[in-house]
Design a protein around this motif. Structure first.
Motif, short mmCIF file in Angstrom:
data_model
loop_
_atom_site.label_atom_id
_atom_site.label_comp_id
_atom_site.label_asym_id
_atom_site.label_seq_id
_atom_site.Cartn_x
_atom_site.Cartn_y
_atom_site.Cartn_z
N GLY A 96 38.98 -21.73 5.95
CA GLY A 96 38.81 -22.67 4.85
C GLY A 96 39.33 -22.19 3.52
O GLY A 96 39.16 -22.85 2.50
N ILE A 97 39.99 -21.00 3.52
CA ILE A 97 40.45 -20.36 2.29
C ILE A 97 41.95 -20.07 2.40
O ILE A 97 42.42 -19.63 3.46
N VAL A 145 43.48 -31.64 -5.57
CA VAL A 145 42.61 -30.74 -4.81
C VAL A 145 42.89 -29.28 -5.16
O VAL A 145 41.96 -28.50 -5.42
N ILE A 146 44.16 -28.92 -5.20
CA ILE A 146 44.52 -27.52 -5.48
C ILE A 146 44.14 -27.16 -6.91
O ILE A 146 43.63 -26.05 -7.17
N ALA A 147 44.33 -28.07 -7.86
CA ALA A 147 43.97 -27.79 -9.26
C ALA A 147 42.48 -27.52 -9.38
O ALA A 147 42.04 -26.58 -10.07
N ASP A 148 41.68 -28.34 -8.70
CA ASP A 148 40.22 -28.17 -8.76
C ASP A 148 39.82 -26.82 -8.17
O ASP A 148 39.03 -26.08 -8.77
N HIS A 149 40.38 -26.46 -7.02
CA HIS A 149 40.01 -25.20 -6.38
C HIS A 149 40.61 -23.99 -7.10
O HIS A 149 40.02 -22.90 -7.09
N GLN A 173 35.28 -31.19 -8.78
CA GLN A 173 34.08 -30.60 -9.39
C GLN A 173 34.35 -30.05 -10.78
O GLN A 173 33.55 -30.23 -11.68
N ILE A 174 35.48 -29.37 -10.97
CA ILE A 174 35.85 -28.88 -12.30
C ILE A 174 36.98 -29.73 -12.87
O ILE A 174 36.84 -30.31 -13.94
N PHE A 175 38.08 -29.80 -12.14
CA PHE A 175 39.15 -30.73 -12.51
C PHE A 175 38.78 -32.06 -11.85
O PHE A 175 39.05 -32.29 -10.68
N LYS A 176 38.11 -32.91 -12.61
CA LYS A 176 37.48 -34.10 -12.05
C LYS A 176 38.17 -35.37 -12.55
O LYS A 176 38.46 -35.50 -13.74
N ILE A 177 38.43 -36.29 -11.63
CA ILE A 177 39.04 -37.56 -12.04
C ILE A 177 38.15 -38.73 -11.63
O ILE A 177 37.46 -38.67 -10.62
N GLY A 215 39.53 -22.14 -2.04
CA GLY A 215 38.77 -22.84 -1.03
C GLY A 215 37.37 -22.25 -0.91
O GLY A 215 37.06 -21.23 -1.52
N GLU A 216 36.53 -22.91 -0.16
CA GLU A 216 35.14 -22.48 0.02
C GLU A 216 34.87 -22.25 1.50
O GLU A 216 35.54 -22.81 2.36
N PRO A 217 33.87 -21.43 1.84
CA PRO A 217 33.68 -21.01 3.23
C PRO A 217 33.11 -22.05 4.18
O PRO A 217 33.34 -21.96 5.38
N ILE A 218 32.37 -23.05 3.70
CA ILE A 218 31.73 -23.96 4.64
C ILE A 218 32.15 -25.42 4.40
O ILE A 218 33.19 -25.84 4.88
N PHE A 219 31.41 -26.16 3.62
CA PHE A 219 31.66 -27.59 3.54
C PHE A 219 32.87 -27.97 2.69
O PHE A 219 33.47 -29.02 2.91
N ASP A 220 33.22 -27.14 1.71
CA ASP A 220 34.38 -27.45 0.87
C ASP A 220 35.59 -26.61 1.25
O ASP A 220 36.34 -26.15 0.40
#
Length: 362
Positions: free
Chosen positions: A285-286, A345-349, A6-10, A220-225
């Motif tokens: 999720g976090i 994944v970790i970079a984006d989060h 979403q932010i660090f996007k490839i 991380g995010e609480p629900i879907f991500d």
């Protein structure tokens, strides 16, 4: 989709036997030191032709940075990287132009698109993962600034496996053998098994484990991500992956809650820690600040040098004959791919976490 994050996007592009493969990274912060050498070091770990137990396709996998870097620093604009293909043998695939190879994506691509690039599997080929490794190298470079590191290794080939407790393993041994196993004795056994499988014109699967250290609590995010869901999606997007588990995984189902719960305590430095880590560094999720660890299961490579029954595009019975250059076991070359996907994944989060709290913005 060919885009992740979403932010660090490839966004990756290219086919196995096309002119080139590549990736564009959008969202990498400006001011990060970056060179082609930094990326090439990771690509060299994934490239074909490394040893007798990998495909003998000869690709240097030399990366070229086309944009987003100036005088050794990222500029904050999209980073585009290209790897030109050099050793395609498209004629090796002409015999399966109208045939569906067992356990490949031939049939599903044919149904979905009505057309397919049969040369080496086209877009469905694992060659596409070189672009991911290039992007992952940038993510690892970024996260190193935050003290976050990644270590993947081969933990199982066939029925040969190393200790599940990664703290007992010698990670310095991983790059000292061609199978990338941290146990030298088990590595020799794995190499022998893979080589025997190769001589019998067959393939075998295995497991790659990964440990991520230095991840701060709160990613991380609480629900879907949820962080483990994002890691699982990333790993399951890798060619030949059939399973993902983190923390105690399936073995945790055999434990009682009183055994599985990770009790909290405060260490001498004032940090909140857990006495055990069955959660695998992720709760709700976090991330909780402990090591994140997981396993990725890879099936036997689908291309074998043994004739197999199948059908052609018209539904007629066909015999598929294996040709070309393929890995008898994919896991040694999958190690840097797993690290790369985890880093993305970790970079984006990590970047997403920077906007979670008002007190951290003001």
């Amino acid at each position: 989709m060919n885009t992740l994050g979403q932010i660090f996007k490839i966004t990756t592009f290219g086919e196995s036997h096309g002119k080139a493969i590549g990736v564009t990274i959008d969202g990498c912060p400006a001011g990060l030191e970056l060179s082609e050498t930094d990326i090439q070091n990771e690509l060299d770990r994934r490239r074909p032709g490394q040893s007798k137990i990998t495909t003998q396709r000869k690709e240097a996998d030399k990366v070229e940075i086309f944009s987003g870097v100036f005088e050794g620093m990222t500029t904050g604009t999209p980073i585009s990287m290209v790897i030109f293909n050099e050793d395609q043998r498209s004629k090796d695939y002409s015999h399966i132009k109208d045939q569906f190879r067992p356990s490949h994506a031939d049939y599903t691509y044919h149904v979905k698109y009505g057309v397919r690039d049969y040369r080496g599997g086209g877009r469905s080929s694992a060659r596409e993962t070189a672009a991911r490794v290039a992007a992952g190298a940038v993510a690892k470079q970024l996260l190193a600034k935050a003290g976050i590191s990644f270590q993947a290794y081969v933990s199982e080939v066939g029925n040969i496996k190393v200790d599940d407790d990664y703290s007992k393993l010698d990670f310095s041994q991983i790059e000292q053998n061609i199978v990338r196993c941290p146990d030298a004795q088990k590595a020799d056994q794995m190499v022998e098994l893979i080589d025997n499988i190769r001589k019998n014109r067959d393939t075998i699967g295995g497991i790659v484990s990964c440990v991520i250290k230095g991840v701060p609590a709160g990613l991380g995010e609480p629900i879907f991500d949820r962080l483990h869901a994002e890691l699982g999606k990333a790993m399951l997007s890798i060619n030949a992956v059939k399973g993902f588990e983190y923390g105690s995984g399936f073995e945790g189902t055999k434990m009682k809650g009183s055994e599985h719960n990770d009790a909290f305590y405060q260490d001498l430095a004032g940090n909140i820690r857990t006495a055990t880590n069955h959660s695998g560094g992720i709760q709700g999720g976090i991330s909780n600040g402990e090591d994140i660890y997981f396993k990725v299961a890879f099936k036997p490579v689908a291309t074998i040098m043994i004739d197999q029954e199948s059908v052609d595009a018209d539904g007629n019975t066909a015999i598929v004959t294996g040709k070309g250059r393929h890995d008898p076991c994919v896991v040694p070359r999958a190690v840097p791919i797993v690290e790369a996907m985890a880093a993305l994944v970790i970079a984006d989060h990590w970047l997403r976490s920077k906007v979670n709290r008002l007190d951290q913005l003001i």
